[in-house]
Design an enzyme around this catalytic site. Structure first.
Site, short mmCIF file in Angstrom:
data_model
loop_
_atom_site.label_atom_id
_atom_site.label_comp_id
_atom_site.label_asym_id
_atom_site.label_seq_id
_atom_site.Cartn_x
_atom_site.Cartn_y
_atom_site.Cartn_z
N ASP A 34 -3.23 20.89 -21.58
CA ASP A 34 -3.28 21.56 -20.28
C ASP A 34 -2.78 22.99 -20.46
OD1 ASP A 34 -2.67 22.29 -17.44
OD2 ASP A 34 -3.14 20.17 -17.09
N GLY A 39 -1.79 23.16 -13.03
CA GLY A 39 -0.89 22.01 -13.20
C GLY A 39 0.53 22.48 -13.50
N TYR A 144 -19.34 25.91 -8.93
CA TYR A 144 -18.55 24.76 -9.40
C TYR A 144 -19.43 23.52 -9.57
CZ TYR A 144 -15.33 20.76 -8.95
OH TYR A 144 -14.66 19.57 -9.12
N VAL A 188 -5.84 16.83 2.73
CA VAL A 188 -4.72 15.94 3.05
C VAL A 188 -3.40 16.63 2.70
CG1 VAL A 188 -3.66 13.72 2.49
CG2 VAL A 188 -6.14 13.87 2.78
#
Ligand code: NAD
Length: 309
Positions: A34, A39, A144, A188
């Site tokens: 990563d 992240g 994308y 959310v």
């Protein structure tokens, strides 16, 4: 018995970190690749080894794959933002196409099957029948969607040419604990953060667009079931929920009376999305188990704890 070894690209991100947790809990030795662009090292389970590198840097990735010597690769690292892809399609292509080619090519060297996370939400276009099956020819509206589709092509072609069984998982709209509220997607998490801080969110498309929301724990089980299988699988619930309903459920969970702002859809965004999940049920024996009402309640509580005071 020797410990099984997995490599997870994007393992410091939202979905990848939950997958790493599940693999570590299942007794796997896990290497994470990563670049920490979206992240965070904090997300990576203590038992996993982090290689901080960009998947477009082929020599660095090659060294990590050799060191990890994985039996299974889960490829989640991506430029995952639709609006960022519109702003900079070249970078989106570099990460999602060239980066994916690097991963499947190196996977072939070690004979490891790849489970690749593509998108169900951004691939099929607005004219697709609902729920949409994997047979539908993609018609993405955003760079994308195009780069994920191109990435899929390399995964499938390398699977055929090398004989290593790679799987493509086309995910619906994933939600759950640890999702960042600071991106432009992930309603959310965004709504939960707004409710927590008492500032009104914007409901694009005036709250009418529908999505197929799937809990991250269900996605993790699907990725593990797809590993070592060849094919393309929708990973979602087959249930369409509009944005206003998501907002209403989270508002109820928060006990708030906050009113949202309404606005038009942004470029590259679909009006409706819902995926036919019968192939994953039939061929992987997988189905989503967490109903959205329960998932939203649980996720709101977990996210708010993470936001802190
Ligand atoms: N969240 C969703 O609803 C959803 C839906 C469909 C598909 N997906 C796909 O699932 C995967 C994971 O998404 P997520 O929601 O966890 O996003 P995320 O941004 O939390 O995770 C992506 C991870 O990849 C890393 N990364 C980005 N570019 C990289 C690079 N060049 N080299 C190395 N690492 C890099 C980031 O630092 C991050 O940790 C992505 O491939 C995404 O396209 C997500």
């Amino acid at each position: 018995m020797a410990q099984r070894r997995a490599l997870v690209t994007g393992g410091a991100g939202f979905i990848g970190s939950h997958l790493v947790d599940a693999l570590v809990a299942g007794g796997w030795a896990v290497d994470v690749v990563d670049d920490l662009s979206s992240g965070s090292e904090r997300n990576v389970a203590p038992g996993a080894r982090l290689h901080k590198l960009d998947i477009t840097d082929r020599p660095a990735l090659e060294a990590a794959v050799q060191e990890a010597a994985p039996e299974a690769i889960f490829h989640l690292a991506a430029q995952a933002s639709v609006t960022a892809s519109v702003a900079d399609p070249g970078r989106d292509c570099a990460v999602n196409v060239q980066g994916t080619l690097n991963v499947v090519d190196l996977a072939g060297r070690v004979g490891a099957p790849v489970a690749f996370t593509s998108t169900g939400g951004a691939l099929y276009g607005d004219d697709a029948p609902m729920p949409t099956s994997e047979e539908r020819i993609p018609a993405p509206l955003s760079p994308y969607g195009a780069s994920k589709w191109a990435g899929e092509a390399y995964v499938n072609t390398w699977s055929l040419s090398t004989g290593v069984p790679h799987a493509v998982c086309r995910l619906g709209n994933v939600y759950g604990p640890r999702q960042s509220p600071h991106g432009e997607a992930g309603v959310v998490a965004i709504f939960s953060h707004r409710l927590h801080t008492g500032s009104a969110p914007v409901l694009y498309g005036h709250g009418a667009p529908t999505r197929d929301y799937v809990h991250v724990a269900d996605v993790v089980r699907a990725l593990m079931a797809a590993s070592g299988r060849r094919g393309t699988f929708n990973v979602a619930t087959g249930v369409q929920t509009d944005v206003s309903s998501v907002w209403a459920a989270l508002r109820a969970a928060a006990g708030s009376e906050l009113e949202p702002q309404l606005a038009d859809l942004r470029p590259g965004e679909l009006q409706h999305s819902c995926l036919d999940v019968s192939r994953a049920q039939r061929e992987l024996g997988w189905r989503a188990e967490i109903p959205i009402e329960e998932g939203l309640r649980q996720t709101y509580a977990a996210l708010v704890e993470g936001f802190g005071g």
